[in-house]
Structure formats: structure tokens, C-alpha cells
Design a protein around this motif. Structure first.
Motif, PDB file in Angstrom:
ATOM      1  N   ASP A  47      65.473 -54.308 -51.414  1.00 14.58           N
ATOM      2  CA  ASP A  47      64.192 -54.533 -50.758  1.00 14.58           C
ATOM      3  C   ASP A  47      63.118 -54.179 -51.769  1.00 14.58           C
ATOM      4  O   ASP A  47      62.951 -53.004 -52.119  1.00 14.58           O
ATOM      5  N   GLU A  48      62.385 -55.170 -52.258  1.00 16.38           N
ATOM      6  CA  GLU A  48      61.401 -54.899 -53.304  1.00 16.38           C
ATOM      7  C   GLU A  48      60.219 -54.058 -52.817  1.00 16.38           C
ATOM      8  O   GLU A  48      59.470 -53.524 -53.615  1.00 16.38           O
ATOM      9  N   LEU A  49      60.065 -53.918 -51.501  1.00 13.69           N
ATOM     10  CA  LEU A  49      58.977 -53.102 -50.954  1.00 13.69           C
ATOM     11  C   LEU A  49      59.477 -51.737 -50.474  1.00 13.69           C
ATOM     12  O   LEU A  49      58.813 -51.071 -49.685  1.00 13.69           O
ATOM     13  N   TRP A  50      60.652 -51.318 -50.954  1.00 14.96           N
ATOM     14  CA  TRP A  50      61.251 -50.072 -50.491  1.00 14.96           C
ATOM     15  C   TRP A  50      60.311 -48.879 -50.643  1.00 14.96           C
ATOM     16  O   TRP A  50      60.227 -48.032 -49.776  1.00 14.96           O
ATOM     17  N   TRP A  51      59.595 -48.822 -51.748  1.00 17.43           N
ATOM     18  CA  TRP A  51      58.726 -47.673 -52.014  1.00 17.43           C
ATOM     19  C   TRP A  51      57.518 -47.662 -51.084  1.00 17.43           C
ATOM     20  O   TRP A  51      57.055 -46.598 -50.678  1.00 17.43           O
ATOM     21  N   ILE A  52      57.013 -48.847 -50.725  1.00 13.26           N
ATOM     22  CA  ILE A  52      55.888 -48.926 -49.785  1.00 13.26           C
ATOM     23  C   ILE A  52      56.340 -48.458 -48.403  1.00 13.26           C
ATOM     24  O   ILE A  52      55.661 -47.671 -47.750  1.00 13.26           O
ATOM     25  N   ARG A  53      57.497 -48.964 -47.974  1.00  9.39           N
ATOM     26  CA  ARG A  53      58.018 -48.567 -46.665  1.00  9.39           C
ATOM     27  C   ARG A  53      58.282 -47.061 -46.614  1.00  9.39           C
ATOM     28  O   ARG A  53      57.989 -46.399 -45.618  1.00  9.39           O
TER      29      ARG A  53
END
Length: 144
Positions: A47-53
Motif C-alpha cells: 500500500d503506497e499510502l501506508w505511512w499516511i494511513r
């Protein structure tokens, strides 16, 4: 790991050997979280947005579509009006949220429809007065 893969050695075998050697040297022994299970919600899919989540979860943030955010704001405003200390404040709270509701009704944003209409200020004030009278804090509205 500055060592290069020797030619003719399959990549997987070389990587496995590097990991085994590092384990023998104890390089994995003092890693943060060693010996503990992965945190809940750890997913193995990419998930390329893992850090945002993750950041949003740690900070207790959420993002709602504009219509749902306004729906929540309107419900919170109605609750605040019911608990307001004076009729003037009730009128201000409801009038302010009605401006936002009308604005969204006439200029709908992308996303799900709002499904709400502006509140009837007089009806909310009447309900507020009735609740106030029932609680023994009668207010005739004279100091509006």
C-alpha cells in the motif's frame, strides 16, 4: 551488506545465505520489536499510502467527504444548540450551520448527496425553551 552476488549463484540462494549469516552474527537480535508480534492491522500487501494511513491512525484523524463532514457538523451544532445557555446562542449556532447547509444544497460538492435541509430556527428555539422550562431554568428570551 556491501558484498555482491557472485555470478552463477541463484539470487534467492544468495539472499538466503546473507540472512543466515546475519542471524548467526546476531544482527537481528536487538531490533526494535524483536520477539513481539506485529502490531494489529499490519498487512502484508503493498500500500503506497501506508505511512499516511499510519500517521492518521496515530493522530486520531479521519477524512470524510464534504457532505458527510457537514452532516456531522450539523448534528453537532443541533446538539450544541440544545445545550446552549441562552436563546441568542441557540439562534447563532443554528443560523451559522444553516448558512453552510444552504450553501452545500445549492453548490453540491462531489461525493454522496447531503440529504439534509436547513433547520427551522424557530422550531429549535421552541424546543430549547421547552427543555429549559422542563429542567427548571425557564428563559422567556427577553435577554436575547
Amino acid at each position: 551488506m556491501t558484498e555482491r552476488k557472485p555470478p552463477g549463484v541463484p539470487f534467492e540462494s544468495w539472499v538466503d545465505k546473507q540472512i543466515r549469516d546475519a542471524e548467526r552474527r546476531g544482527e537481528f537480535d536487538r531490533l526494535p520489536g524483536a520477539g513481539r508480534p506485529l502490531p494489529p492491522g499490519t498487512d502484508t500487501s503493498y500500500d503506497e499510502l501506508w505511512w499516511i494511513r499510519g500517521k492518521m491512525a496515530r493522530e486520531g484523524l479521519s477524512v470524510l467527504p464534504p457532505a458527510l463532514a457537514l452532516r456531522k457538523e450539523a448534528e453537532d451544532a443541533l446538539a450544541a444548540a440544545r445545550a446552549a445557555p441562552s436563546e441568542r446562542i441557540v439562534r447563532k449556532i443554528i443560523t451559522d450551520v444553516n448558512v453552510k447547509l444552504r450553501d452545500m444544497m445549492f453548490k453540491p460538492p462531489p461525493g454522496p448527496p447531503l440529504g439534509m435541509k436547513p433547520y427551522d430556527v424557530e422550531a429549535v428555539v421552541r424546543e430549547w425553551r421547552e427543555r429549559r422550562a422542563a429542567q427548571g431554568g425557564a428563559d422567556d428570551g427577553s435577554h436575547v
